[in-house]
Design an enzyme around this catalytic site. Structure first.
Site, short mmCIF file in Angstrom:
data_model
loop_
_atom_site.label_atom_id
_atom_site.label_comp_id
_atom_site.label_asym_id
_atom_site.label_seq_id
_atom_site.Cartn_x
_atom_site.Cartn_y
_atom_site.Cartn_z
N ASP A 1 -0.54 -4.00 4.90
CA ASP A 1 -0.80 -4.27 3.48
C ASP A 1 -0.51 -3.03 2.64
O ASP A 1 -0.47 -3.11 1.42
CB ASP A 1 -2.25 -4.71 3.29
CG ASP A 1 -2.55 -5.15 1.86
OD1 ASP A 1 -1.79 -5.98 1.33
OD2 ASP A 1 -3.52 -4.66 1.27
N GLU B 1 5.12 3.67 -1.10
CA GLU B 1 4.59 2.47 -1.73
C GLU B 1 4.77 2.58 -3.24
O GLU B 1 4.35 3.58 -3.83
CB GLU B 1 3.11 2.31 -1.39
CG GLU B 1 2.50 0.99 -1.81
CD GLU B 1 1.05 0.82 -1.38
OE1 GLU B 1 0.23 0.52 -2.26
OE2 GLU B 1 0.75 1.01 -0.18
N ARG C 1 -4.57 3.08 3.98
CA ARG C 1 -3.55 3.74 3.19
C ARG C 1 -2.30 3.94 4.04
O ARG C 1 -2.38 4.27 5.22
CB ARG C 1 -4.03 5.09 2.63
CG ARG C 1 -5.05 4.97 1.50
CD ARG C 1 -4.45 4.32 0.27
NE ARG C 1 -5.37 4.23 -0.86
CZ ARG C 1 -6.15 3.19 -1.13
NH1 ARG C 1 -6.16 2.15 -0.31
NH2 ARG C 1 -6.93 3.19 -2.19
N LEU D 1 -14.94 -0.74 5.46
CA LEU D 1 -13.85 -1.61 5.88
C LEU D 1 -13.76 -1.71 7.39
O LEU D 1 -13.72 -2.81 7.96
CB LEU D 1 -12.52 -1.11 5.30
CG LEU D 1 -11.25 -1.70 5.89
CD1 LEU D 1 -11.26 -3.22 5.81
CD2 LEU D 1 -10.03 -1.13 5.18
N HIS E 1 -0.14 -4.58 -0.91
CA HIS E 1 -1.43 -3.97 -1.25
C HIS E 1 -2.31 -4.97 -2.01
O HIS E 1 -2.81 -4.68 -3.11
CB HIS E 1 -1.22 -2.69 -2.06
CG HIS E 1 -2.32 -1.70 -1.88
ND1 HIS E 1 -2.12 -0.35 -1.95
CD2 HIS E 1 -3.65 -1.85 -1.65
CE1 HIS E 1 -3.26 0.29 -1.76
NE2 HIS E 1 -4.21 -0.62 -1.58
N VAL E 2 -2.51 -6.12 -1.40
CA VAL E 2 -3.27 -7.19 -2.06
C VAL E 2 -4.51 -7.61 -1.27
O VAL E 2 -5.21 -8.55 -1.68
CB VAL E 2 -2.37 -8.43 -2.28
CG1 VAL E 2 -1.24 -8.11 -3.24
CG2 VAL E 2 -1.82 -8.96 -0.95
N SER E 3 -4.82 -6.95 -0.16
CA SER E 3 -5.90 -7.42 0.70
C SER E 3 -7.28 -7.28 0.07
O SER E 3 -8.21 -7.99 0.45
CB SER E 3 -5.87 -6.69 2.04
OG SER E 3 -6.10 -5.30 1.86
#
Length: 318
Positions: A251, A256, A227, A146, A275-277
């Protein structure tokens, strides 16, 4: 061999995995429907579980292949049988999440959240200067799949990129600097943007703490697509509300999901997504993750070394 598959596959995906394991029995079960009996009988699991604690029922488990890059909860001491191998889907999500980071950063620097507020208020008003990636300094914390994917894109758009990683490694020519966490105190004050691309483990918790946030420039922004635990949320909130930094795009959060009453929802110049990336359902991510699982299934059944083997002591690949 009995193999449980919890990856949300279409019919074609199921056929691909079945073809890779002739003579073996594959059980395709949605992770929410997995029972203790399902886990007790299998020697391999392909896909995440609803709760990593369910692994305590895997008495015969030899291999667990996650459909995520994150290994949160799966490396808890004593959870996996001692000789069981853990692999993940590193390489499936980096490009997609890097695009989220890029869009989020440019949105903040082009003041799109502020213009969106003006749009809702039917207010035609120019907000003044904006920033560009060209000529800026971007600090990437975490230089795995990433982090590297985002760093490359930022560089191609003209940014000077610095990167921090856990272990020493060869620095690509296009990267301005590559170092360990000991460089953070030196590099944070230089950064116009800080992008966190870290997994969750004891060593990454609050990597960006109050003391390090205080080192940032007043016009710096913070991005997090790794995270939520890597950032001290309370310290970040104080910095945003106090205008000590210019904004944030997150994100992932800690906690969470983010509770409705949490002040982060209304923090100035902040972008939040749930948390959709890097969703597995994104077609490109799905195909990459399936290809990793398919290749590893062939390797496992042939007794060959597996891709993306996770060190259970650290949660990292390799």
């Amino acid at each position: 061999m009995e193999i449980l598959v919890t990856i949300p596959l279409d019919e074609a995906g199921q056929k691909r995995l079945a073809a890779a394991a002739p003579g073996h029995t594959l059980h395709f079960v949605e992770k929410a429907a997995v029972t203790p009996a399902d886990l007790e009988r299998v020697q391999a699991v392909l896909g995440n579980l609803a709760d990593p604690a369910q692994l305590r029922w895997c008495k015969q488990l030899r291999w667990l292949q996650l459909d995520s890059a994150g290994t949160d909860g799966y490396c808890a001491p004593g959870l996996l049988p001692g000789d069981a191998v853990l692999t993940n889907a590193t390489g499936a999500f980096g490009a997609c999440i890097a695009e989220w980071l890029l869009v989020a950063l440019l949105s903040l620097w082009r003041r799109l959240p502020e213009y969106a507020e003006n749009q809702r208020a039917c207010r035609w008003k120019r907000l003044g200067p904006v920033r560009t990636l060209a000529g800026s300094t971007v600090l990437v914390i975490g230089f795995g799949d990433l982090g590297r994917s985002f760093a490359e894109r930022a560089h191609l758009l003209g940014a000077r990129v610095l990167a921090v990683r856990r272990r020493p490694g060869e620095k690509p020519d296009w990267l301005e600097g590559l170092g360990g966490t000991e460089r953070l105190e030196e590099w944070l004050p230089q950064a116009d943007a800080v992008a966190l691309c870290l997994p969750e483990n004891a060593s990454t918790r609050h990597m960006l703490n109050a003391e390090r946030i205080a080192l940032l420039k007043k016009d710096a922004v913070v991005l997090n697509a790794g995270r939520g635990s890597a950032v001290d949320t309370d310290a970040l909130c104080r910095a945003l509300y106090g205008r000590c930094i210019a904004g944030a795009a997150l994100d992932v959060t800690d906690p969470e999901p983010l509770p409705p009453e949490h002040p982060l929802w209304h923090a100035p110049n902040t972008i939040l997504t749930p948390h959709v990336s890097g969703l597995l359902t994104q077609p490109g991510n799905y195909e990459k993750a399936l290809a990793i699982c398919e290749e590893n299934l062939c390797r496992f059944l042939a007794g060959r070394p597996l891709l993306n083997r996770v060190d259970k002591a650290t949660g990292y690949v390799g």
